[in-house]
Scaffold this motif. Sequence first.
Motif, PDB file in Angstrom:
ATOM      1  N   ILE A  51       6.833  -8.863   3.844  1.00  0.00           N
ATOM      2  CA  ILE A  51       6.698  -7.438   3.541  1.00  0.00           C
ATOM      3  C   ILE A  51       5.230  -7.031   3.489  1.00  0.00           C
ATOM      4  O   ILE A  51       4.820  -6.010   4.057  1.00  0.00           O
ATOM      5  CB  ILE A  51       7.412  -7.097   2.219  1.00  0.00           C
ATOM      6  CG1 ILE A  51       8.926  -7.174   2.404  1.00  0.00           C
ATOM      7  CG2 ILE A  51       7.020  -5.706   1.723  1.00  0.00           C
ATOM      8  CD1 ILE A  51       9.724  -6.972   1.132  1.00  0.00           C
ATOM      9  N   THR A  54       3.719  -6.990   7.071  1.00  0.00           N
ATOM     10  CA  THR A  54       4.188  -5.970   8.009  1.00  0.00           C
ATOM     11  C   THR A  54       3.944  -4.547   7.526  1.00  0.00           C
ATOM     12  O   THR A  54       3.977  -3.614   8.335  1.00  0.00           O
ATOM     13  CB  THR A  54       5.693  -6.154   8.279  1.00  0.00           C
ATOM     14  OG1 THR A  54       6.415  -6.128   7.033  1.00  0.00           O
ATOM     15  CG2 THR A  54       5.948  -7.474   8.979  1.00  0.00           C
ATOM     16  N   GLU A  55       3.713  -4.344   6.225  1.00  0.00           N
ATOM     17  CA  GLU A  55       3.523  -3.000   5.680  1.00  0.00           C
ATOM     18  C   GLU A  55       2.030  -2.757   5.444  1.00  0.00           C
ATOM     19  O   GLU A  55       1.436  -3.322   4.526  1.00  0.00           O
ATOM     20  CB  GLU A  55       4.298  -2.852   4.367  1.00  0.00           C
ATOM     21  CG  GLU A  55       4.268  -1.454   3.794  1.00  0.00           C
ATOM     22  CD  GLU A  55       4.928  -0.430   4.711  1.00  0.00           C
ATOM     23  OE1 GLU A  55       4.357   0.671   4.825  1.00  0.00           O
ATOM     24  OE2 GLU A  55       5.982  -0.725   5.299  1.00  0.00           O
ATOM     25  N   SER A  57       0.431  -0.265   4.269  1.00  0.00           N
ATOM     26  CA  SER A  57       0.076   0.377   3.005  1.00  0.00           C
ATOM     27  C   SER A  57      -0.057  -0.635   1.862  1.00  0.00           C
ATOM     28  O   SER A  57      -0.615  -0.311   0.808  1.00  0.00           O
ATOM     29  CB  SER A  57       1.131   1.426   2.628  1.00  0.00           C
ATOM     30  OG  SER A  57       2.393   0.823   2.403  1.00  0.00           O
ATOM     31  N   GLN A 301       6.067  -0.067  -4.093  1.00  0.00           N
ATOM     32  CA  GLN A 301       5.925  -0.139  -2.637  1.00  0.00           C
ATOM     33  C   GLN A 301       6.722  -1.297  -2.054  1.00  0.00           C
ATOM     34  O   GLN A 301       7.360  -1.159  -1.006  1.00  0.00           O
ATOM     35  CB  GLN A 301       4.442  -0.284  -2.243  1.00  0.00           C
ATOM     36  CG  GLN A 301       3.572   0.889  -2.676  1.00  0.00           C
ATOM     37  CD  GLN A 301       2.859   0.590  -3.982  1.00  0.00           C
ATOM     38  OE1 GLN A 301       3.424  -0.003  -4.901  1.00  0.00           O
ATOM     39  NE2 GLN A 301       1.596   1.004  -4.068  1.00  0.00           N
ATOM     40  N   ARG A 305      10.046  -0.909   0.330  1.00  0.00           N
ATOM     41  CA  ARG A 305      10.057  -1.544   1.654  1.00  0.00           C
ATOM     42  C   ARG A 305      11.242  -2.482   1.790  1.00  0.00           C
ATOM     43  O   ARG A 305      11.888  -2.548   2.855  1.00  0.00           O
ATOM     44  CB  ARG A 305       8.741  -2.299   1.861  1.00  0.00           C
ATOM     45  CG  ARG A 305       8.636  -3.054   3.182  1.00  0.00           C
ATOM     46  CD  ARG A 305       8.767  -2.140   4.369  1.00  0.00           C
ATOM     47  NE  ARG A 305       8.568  -2.857   5.616  1.00  0.00           N
ATOM     48  CZ  ARG A 305       9.036  -2.474   6.779  1.00  0.00           C
ATOM     49  NH1 ARG A 305       9.761  -1.356   6.870  1.00  0.00           N
ATOM     50  NH2 ARG A 305       8.808  -3.177   7.862  1.00  0.00           N
TER      51      ARG A 305
END
Length: 315
Positions: A51, A54-55, A57, A301, A305
């Motif tokens: 996570i 790939t994210e 933010s 977050q 996700r």
Amino acid sequence: MSDSNTSNFTNPSTFILMGIPGLEVAHVWISIPFCTMYTIAILGNFTILFIVKTELSLHRPMNYFLCMLAITDLVLCTCTIPKTLSIFWFNSREVDFSACLIQMFFIHCSFAMESGIFMAMAFDRYVAICDPLRHSIILRNPIVANIGLAVVLRGCMLVLPCCLLARQFPYCRTNIIPHSCCEHIAVVKLACADIRINIYYGLFMAILVISLDVFFIAVSYIQILRAIFRLPTKDARLKTFGTCGSHLCAILAFYIPGLFSVLTYRFGHNVALHFHVLFMNVCLLVPPMLNPIIFGVRTKQIRDRLLQLFTQKET
């Protein structure tokens, strides 16, 4: 077989791990929660890594430290639990002498690294709350990388002397280790030599790492609490302190069992051996299992996700 276990030798080619002494008949039943916790730890920590990677933010200092923690947790449980399960399921008790020392190194190095990562996380929370405008300047990516490198080097340098000393000892009593893994004291107790330096150094290392890291974590949170109590409203105070909740829960899950294990192993001479071994395995399994759950549930977050991934699969 008995001759190889008890005859005189100075360089054993293999050690024999007993698993959990006194509870051999229950090994299969004990393996069920062990295997369940190990599976949760593996899936949870790999999910955290995926996570965060790939994210975009989530590419922030706190989450970089979280990835370091996930990798350390994977190393900590993977260097021990598969061998423990093989003892429980297949009676595969032999471990090569060099492999035993390598396992000893990774166990204790991972504990020291995890403690250092929690200290780094506390510093991140301190900067984010007490000096938020300079957070991105103080904790730039190169600084985060240097902190991670320092944590790794500290763990290696503190643990390496124990392993080197253990390698030099003559082992002339038995090669049977009354444990499920190559824990430092359990191994050196088999040596026919003066092991006081290992015992004192191991105790010194554990106390030094725990006391220093807990001290700096406590100082960080004292400053954080001072900053929080200066906020004008109760909602603002609760919201700000909530950003530290996952970190505090993970700290408690790591330090309380770890400190209890160190103290009982060093001073709890009247405590049953199987309790020592069981609790050591709890310390190896519970933090790696709980950390991804704690941070995944309490970090918005990451939680969002994760929910997004599951909803995409359903559609």
